[in-house]
Design a protein around this motif. Structure first.
Motif, PDB file in Angstrom:
ATOM      1  N   ASP A 113       0.845  -1.195   0.000  1.00 21.27           N
ATOM      2  CA  ASP A 113       0.000   0.000   0.000  1.00 21.27           C
ATOM      3  C   ASP A 113       0.887   1.255   0.000  1.00 21.27           C
ATOM      4  O   ASP A 113       0.720   2.162  -0.836  1.00 21.27           O
ATOM      5  CB  ASP A 113      -0.896  -0.043   1.254  1.00 21.27           C
ATOM      6  CG  ASP A 113      -1.949   1.058   1.279  1.00 21.27           C
ATOM      7  OD1 ASP A 113      -1.883   1.977   0.434  1.00 21.27           O
ATOM      8  OD2 ASP A 113      -2.834   1.006   2.139  1.00 21.27           O
ATOM      9  N   ASP A 114       1.860   1.288   0.911  1.00 18.16           N
ATOM     10  CA  ASP A 114       2.748   2.458   1.012  1.00 18.16           C
ATOM     11  C   ASP A 114       3.537   2.670  -0.273  1.00 18.16           C
ATOM     12  O   ASP A 114       3.682   3.799  -0.746  1.00 18.16           O
ATOM     13  CB  ASP A 114       3.723   2.292   2.186  1.00 18.16           C
ATOM     14  CG  ASP A 114       3.006   2.368   3.528  1.00 18.16           C
ATOM     15  OD1 ASP A 114       1.820   2.780   3.547  1.00 18.16           O
ATOM     16  OD2 ASP A 114       3.614   1.997   4.553  1.00 18.16           O
ATOM     17  N   ALA A 115       4.046   1.571  -0.846  1.00 16.91           N
ATOM     18  CA  ALA A 115       4.856   1.692  -2.069  1.00 16.91           C
ATOM     19  C   ALA A 115       4.002   2.237  -3.213  1.00 16.91           C
ATOM     20  O   ALA A 115       4.418   3.156  -3.938  1.00 16.91           O
ATOM     21  CB  ALA A 115       5.448   0.334  -2.435  1.00 16.91           C
ATOM     22  N   LEU A 116       2.797   1.688  -3.383  1.00 18.54           N
ATOM     23  CA  LEU A 116       1.933   2.129  -4.485  1.00 18.54           C
ATOM     24  C   LEU A 116       1.432   3.557  -4.255  1.00 18.54           C
ATOM     25  O   LEU A 116       1.372   4.362  -5.187  1.00 18.54           O
ATOM     26  CB  LEU A 116       0.750   1.168  -4.645  1.00 18.54           C
ATOM     27  CG  LEU A 116       1.090  -0.199  -5.247  1.00 18.54           C
ATOM     28  CD1 LEU A 116      -0.084  -1.167  -5.113  1.00 18.54           C
ATOM     29  CD2 LEU A 116       1.491  -0.064  -6.717  1.00 18.54           C
ATOM     30  N   SER A 117       1.089   3.873  -3.006  1.00 20.99           N
ATOM     31  CA  SER A 117       0.626   5.230  -2.702  1.00 20.99           C
ATOM     32  C   SER A 117       1.731   6.244  -2.965  1.00 20.99           C
ATOM     33  O   SER A 117       1.480   7.333  -3.498  1.00 20.99           O
ATOM     34  CB  SER A 117       0.185   5.325  -1.236  1.00 20.99           C
ATOM     35  OG  SER A 117      -0.839   4.400  -0.988  1.00 20.99           O
ATOM     36  N   GLY A 118       2.956   5.881  -2.588  1.00 20.26           N
ATOM     37  CA  GLY A 118       4.114   6.756  -2.836  1.00 20.26           C
ATOM     38  C   GLY A 118       4.341   6.946  -4.331  1.00 20.26           C
ATOM     39  O   GLY A 118       4.583   8.059  -4.804  1.00 20.26           O
ATOM     40  N   ALA A 119       4.218   5.846  -5.075  1.00 18.57           N
ATOM     41  CA  ALA A 119       4.416   5.925  -6.532  1.00 18.57           C
ATOM     42  C   ALA A 119       3.337   6.813  -7.159  1.00 18.57           C
ATOM     43  O   ALA A 119       3.628   7.640  -8.031  1.00 18.57           O
ATOM     44  CB  ALA A 119       4.383   4.523  -7.138  1.00 18.57           C
ATOM     45  N   LEU A 120       2.093   6.662  -6.697  1.00 15.55           N
ATOM     46  CA  LEU A 120       1.002   7.481  -7.230  1.00 15.55           C
ATOM     47  C   LEU A 120       1.249   8.966  -6.935  1.00 15.55           C
ATOM     48  O   LEU A 120       1.082   9.821  -7.825  1.00 15.55           O
ATOM     49  CB  LEU A 120      -0.343   7.026  -6.645  1.00 15.55           C
ATOM     50  CG  LEU A 120      -1.577   7.844  -7.045  1.00 15.55           C
ATOM     51  CD1 LEU A 120      -1.786   7.830  -8.566  1.00 15.55           C
ATOM     52  CD2 LEU A 120      -2.840   7.317  -6.340  1.00 15.55           C
ATOM     53  N   ALA A 121       1.675   9.260  -5.714  1.00 18.73           N
ATOM     54  CA  ALA A 121       1.979  10.657  -5.360  1.00 18.73           C
ATOM     55  C   ALA A 121       3.046  11.215  -6.299  1.00 18.73           C
ATOM     56  O   ALA A 121       2.959  12.371  -6.742  1.00 18.73           O
ATOM     57  CB  ALA A 121       2.434  10.739  -3.905  1.00 18.73           C
ATOM     58  N   GLY A 122       4.031  10.398  -6.623  1.00 20.58           N
ATOM     59  CA  GLY A 122       5.088  10.809  -7.556  1.00 20.58           C
ATOM     60  C   GLY A 122       4.528  11.154  -8.927  1.00 20.58           C
ATOM     61  O   GLY A 122       4.876  12.190  -9.512  1.00 20.58           O
ATOM     62  N   LEU A 123       3.627  10.297  -9.442  1.00 25.06           N
ATOM     63  CA  LEU A 123       3.045  10.529 -10.779  1.00 25.06           C
ATOM     64  C   LEU A 123       2.164  11.772 -10.791  1.00 25.06           C
ATOM     65  O   LEU A 123       2.095  12.489 -11.794  1.00 25.06           O
ATOM     66  CB  LEU A 123       2.208   9.318 -11.220  1.00 25.06           C
ATOM     67  CG  LEU A 123       2.905   7.960 -11.312  1.00 25.06           C
ATOM     68  CD1 LEU A 123       1.925   6.896 -11.783  1.00 25.06           C
ATOM     69  CD2 LEU A 123       4.110   8.017 -12.245  1.00 25.06           C
ATOM     70  N   LEU A 124       1.485  12.022  -9.666  1.00 23.46           N
ATOM     71  CA  LEU A 124       0.631  13.212  -9.569  1.00 23.46           C
ATOM     72  C   LEU A 124       1.489  14.475  -9.590  1.00 23.46           C
ATOM     73  O   LEU A 124       1.065  15.526 -10.066  1.00 23.46           O
ATOM     74  CB  LEU A 124      -0.207  13.157  -8.286  1.00 23.46           C
ATOM     75  CG  LEU A 124      -1.417  12.206  -8.317  1.00 23.46           C
ATOM     76  CD1 LEU A 124      -1.892  11.856  -6.914  1.00 23.46           C
ATOM     77  CD2 LEU A 124      -2.574  12.817  -9.120  1.00 23.46           C
ATOM     78  N   LYS A 125       2.692  14.340  -9.077  1.00 26.05           N
ATOM     79  CA  LYS A 125       3.581  15.490  -8.930  1.00 26.05           C
ATOM     80  C   LYS A 125       4.429  15.744 -10.177  1.00 26.05           C
ATOM     81  O   LYS A 125       4.635  16.901 -10.559  1.00 26.05           O
ATOM     82  CB  LYS A 125       4.524  15.220  -7.742  1.00 26.05           C
ATOM     83  CG  LYS A 125       4.738  16.413  -6.841  1.00 26.05           C
ATOM     84  CD  LYS A 125       5.486  15.971  -5.617  1.00 26.05           C
ATOM     85  CE  LYS A 125       6.231  17.123  -4.973  1.00 26.05           C
ATOM     86  NZ  LYS A 125       6.937  16.617  -3.783  1.00 26.05           N
ATOM     87  N   ASP A 126       4.919  14.671 -10.805  1.00 23.37           N
ATOM     88  CA  ASP A 126       5.936  14.873 -11.851  1.00 23.37           C
ATOM     89  C   ASP A 126       5.360  15.083 -13.254  1.00 23.37           C
ATOM     90  O   ASP A 126       6.095  15.094 -14.238  1.00 23.37           O
ATOM     91  CB  ASP A 126       6.944  13.714 -11.838  1.00 23.37           C
ATOM     92  CG  ASP A 126       6.361  12.401 -12.361  1.00 23.37           C
ATOM     93  OD1 ASP A 126       5.212  12.395 -12.874  1.00 23.37           O
ATOM     94  OD2 ASP A 126       7.052  11.372 -12.266  1.00 23.37           O
ATOM     95  N   GLY A 127       4.002  15.204 -13.347  1.00 24.59           N
ATOM     96  CA  GLY A 127       3.424  15.493 -14.660  1.00 24.59           C
ATOM     97  C   GLY A 127       2.953  14.259 -15.410  1.00 24.59           C
ATOM     98  O   GLY A 127       2.233  14.367 -16.399  1.00 24.59           O
ATOM     99  N   THR A 128       3.349  13.064 -14.948  1.00 24.66           N
ATOM    100  CA  THR A 128       2.933  11.837 -15.639  1.00 24.66           C
ATOM    101  C   THR A 128       1.416  11.681 -15.584  1.00 24.66           C
ATOM    102  O   THR A 128       0.761  11.380 -16.583  1.00 24.66           O
ATOM    103  CB  THR A 128       3.603  10.599 -14.990  1.00 24.66           C
ATOM    104  OG1 THR A 128       5.009  10.835 -14.899  1.00 24.66           O
ATOM    105  CG2 THR A 128       3.346   9.349 -15.795  1.00 24.66           C
ATOM    106  N   TYR A 129       0.863  11.885 -14.401  1.00 26.38           N
ATOM    107  CA  TYR A 129      -0.597  11.759 -14.242  1.00 26.38           C
ATOM    108  C   TYR A 129      -1.320  12.746 -15.157  1.00 26.38           C
ATOM    109  O   TYR A 129      -2.269  12.370 -15.863  1.00 26.38           O
ATOM    110  CB  TYR A 129      -0.989  12.015 -12.772  1.00 26.38           C
ATOM    111  CG  TYR A 129      -2.482  11.948 -12.548  1.00 26.38           C
ATOM    112  CD1 TYR A 129      -3.089  10.789 -12.085  1.00 26.38           C
ATOM    113  CD2 TYR A 129      -3.300  13.054 -12.816  1.00 26.38           C
ATOM    114  CE1 TYR A 129      -4.469  10.724 -11.901  1.00 26.38           C
ATOM    115  CE2 TYR A 129      -4.677  12.990 -12.641  1.00 26.38           C
ATOM    116  CZ  TYR A 129      -5.251  11.837 -12.186  1.00 26.38           C
ATOM    117  OH  TYR A 129      -6.610  11.768 -12.013  1.00 26.38           O
TER     118      TYR A 129
END
Ligand code: ARG
Length: 259
Positions: A228-244
């Motif tokens: 959960d933590d790993a996926l949530s962290g990865a999602l936060a990264g995508l939301l931040k870095d423009g990928t999302y």
């Protein structure tokens, strides 16, 4: 029991038990990492979030799930199941996480652990021109919706509805609406808009009042905290870095993250 019969039966039940136990344990982050592959469950009948075009699995959640895997250095393998089975088989370890537009609800939160939402949307009432487009107009009417969805209890709480009828997926509800077997359809707005456009029904079938606001999220098996933590962290990264933003723009022409 005759021993000749008893032995094969014993072996068979032992084998069955083993396969059930093997399936019964969701994989930990460590196990996922050492396998090199993240298994994601989805339905593949909820466009444009998760669906098949021919044999190709695609959609906003498929792109996002693949990006999550990439961010964690993992290959992604998709497992497709009927929507109604997804949270059960998630807890049985059939795959590591689910991405199928589940609304975060208190009932589901008892069964699984949600990631932060990857988008927000409304569930709407949908009907042919002249049909019921508001909660009030649903009095005495039959509404079709997908089995296992969060809108079922919402619809059941609307006073006066004659019947809430469930269907395996939104394609079958749309057919029922077109054939006049139900008076209205209820599903997430972006899905309805996409399906109406694809089937040339825009303007003939209309999207009406919203009956709920949803925070739509992926989930892992109950208690699978490190994953959960790993996926949530990865999602936060995508939301931040423009990928999302890029993936959202590709599917919707706008950013659909929760505001
Ligand atoms: N948002 C609704 C729910 O949470 C419907 C989701 C349906 N998803 C799907 N892949 N068919 O129940």
């Amino acid at each position: 029991m005759n021993r000749v019969i008893a032995l094969p039966i014993k072996l068979l039940s032992a084998a069955l038990l083993l396969s059930v136990t093997a399936l019964a344990a969701p994989r930990t982050l460590e196990q996922v990492k050492s396998s090199g592959t993240l298994k994601l469950g989805t339905e593949a009948a909820f466009p444009p979030f998760n669906f098949y075009e021919g044999k190709a699995l695609m959609g906003f959640e498929v792109d996002l799930g693949n990006a999550l895997g990439k961010a964690l250095g993992l290959k992604v393998e998709w497992v497709v199941q009927p929507f109604d089975n997804l949270l059960i088989t998630l807890n049985q370890g059939r795959f590591d996480a689910v991405m199928a537009s589940h609304a975060i609800t208190p009932v589901r939160q008892k069964a699984v652990d949600f990631l932060p939402p990857h988008y927000c949307s409304t569930v709407n009432i949908v009907a042919k021109v002249g049909g019921p487009l508001t909660k009030q107009m649903l009095a005495g009417k039959t509404v079709g919706t997908q089995v296992g969805t969060a809108q079922i209890p919402v619809l059941n709480a609307i006073p006066g509805i004659r019947e809430v009828r469930t269907y395996p997926n939104d394609q079958t509800v749309l057919s029922a609406l077109q054939a006049g077997r139900v008076d209205a359809w209820s599903s997430n707005g972006p899905v309805v808009a996409y399906m109406l456009k694809k089937t040339g029904q825009t303007g003939k079938i209309l999207i009406g009042e919203a009956i709920s606001d949803e925070r739509n999220a992926g989930a892992v098996a109950k208690g699978n905290t490190a994953l959960d933590d790993a996926l949530s962290g990865a999602l936060a990264g995508l939301l931040k870095d423009g990928t999302y933003a890029k993936i959202s723009d590709r599917w919707f022409g706008q950013d659909i993250r929760c505001k």
